[in-house]
Design an enzyme around this catalytic site. Structure first.
Site, PDB file in Angstrom:
ATOM      1  N   TYR A  32      44.296  36.389  29.076  1.00 55.37           N
ATOM      2  CA  TYR A  32      43.390  37.292  28.364  1.00 55.37           C
ATOM      3  C   TYR A  32      42.909  38.405  29.275  1.00 55.37           C
ATOM      4  CZ  TYR A  32      39.229  35.481  30.766  1.00 55.37           C
ATOM      5  OH  TYR A  32      38.287  35.174  31.713  1.00 55.37           O
ATOM      6  N   LYS A 146      44.661  35.328  35.037  1.00 58.32           N
ATOM      7  CA  LYS A 146      43.528  35.350  34.100  1.00 58.32           C
ATOM      8  C   LYS A 146      43.912  34.504  32.888  1.00 58.32           C
ATOM      9  CE  LYS A 146      39.875  38.594  32.712  1.00 58.32           C
ATOM     10  NZ  LYS A 146      38.745  37.848  33.255  1.00 58.32           N
TER      11      LYS A 146
END
Ligand code: PDD
Length: 286
Positions: A32, A146
């Site tokens: 994300y 991430k």
């Protein structure tokens, strides 16, 4: 009606549906980004999209979009939702397929979702500084990705919140890595230090902007790990992130840092950071 993105479509939020066997939902199998919007303009959008592709590649997900397409989609969403000051959240999962730890075959396509929200700049905290606590970094060894797997970060942030703190600053065996959702820095004798961009931290986009600003302004900056003791004895502490910007930490584990007010160098970095996004806004409006 507020709009969201599912794959290549912008639709009403009430129309969006995700399969119950989406791997993001079942395994946290995805990546994300959170991108800041200032006055309707994506700030450091390029850098965030670069990291999005890089995170996806590191866990072997092919992003089924060109970067320009993603950029256009996010900008359309910002316009449709008339976002002024806010953020875009975007995530990509490996897709939906019968639950199995093994990756699904090529016929399973990754699922992109995105939404926007209005977020005011945390001006009061930026002005007065915040409290932080120290916590064990119990995350995995690929914090450079991430990924959607944020449980250790959530546990640390929740512990911080229960202690009346804004952030938990994490350490591994006494070496400070980063915050639960931010990068962490100390200032000692006019020099800034932060953990190097290894597998143990997320190389924050705000961190990268800050390093550039320090270079441009001859501010001594060192990507060097520091200890908990260094942290406790620092002249100044601050954390950075997309939504927190350059956030002064004025109290650590209940003890004041410096004189308990945001430090001089932290203030200077805040000014440089505001100038930076103001100039991006201005360039966009011309
Ligand atoms: N978090 N380190 C961690 C673990 C983070 O989750 C974040 C950001 C950062 C700072 O990265 P950046 O400057 O690119 O925002 C560092 C986002 C904002 C979040 O999860 O909401």
């Amino acid at each position: 009606m507020v709009k969201v993105i599912v794959n290549d479509k912008i639709m009403d939020r009430s129309e969006a549906a995700i399969d119950i066997e989406d791997r993001g939902y079942q395994f946290g199998d995805g990546v994300y980004e959170v991108i800041r919007v200032y006055d309707g303009v994506l700030f450091t959008g390029d850098e965030h999209l670069e990291r999005f592709y890089s995170s996806a590649e590191k866990i072997k997900i092919n992003v089924p979009f060109q970067k320009e397409e993603l950029f256009d989609l996010m900008n359309q969403l910002i316009q449709e939702n008339k976002v002024k000051d806010g953020s875009v959240y975007m995530q990509l999962t490996r897709g939906a397929s019968p639950r199995n730890h093994v990756f699904p075959g090529k016929d399973t396509t990754p699922v992109l979702t995105a939404y926007t929200k209005e977020v005011a700049r945390p001006v009061e905290s930026l002005e007065n500084g915040v409290a932080a606590m120290v916590a064990d970094d119990i995350r995995w060894l690929r914090c450079d990705i991430k990924s959607l797997n944020l449980l250790p970060n959530l546990l640390a942030k929740q512990a911080a919140t229960e202690q009346g703190c804004y952030e938990a600053i994490l350490h591994r065996d006494g070496l400070v890595t980063e915050g639960s959702s931010s990068n962490a820095y100390i200032v000692v004798d006019g020099k800034i230090k932060t953990h190097p961009a290894t597998n143990l931290i997320l190389n924050g986009i705000t961190r990268q902007v800050l390093i550039r600003l320090c270079e441009q302004n001859n501010i001594p900056f060192f990507e060097e790990a520091f200890t908990l003791e260094d942290l406790r004895n620092a002249d100044e502490i601050f954390v950075t992130s997309t939504t927190s910007e350059v956030m002064p930490v004025v109290k650590l584990d209940g003890k004041e840092i410096g004189n308990g007010k945001p430090g001089e160098l932290t203030r200077k970095l805040q000014v440089l950071f505001v100038e930076e996004f103001e100039s991006v806004k201005k360039a966009h409006s011309m």
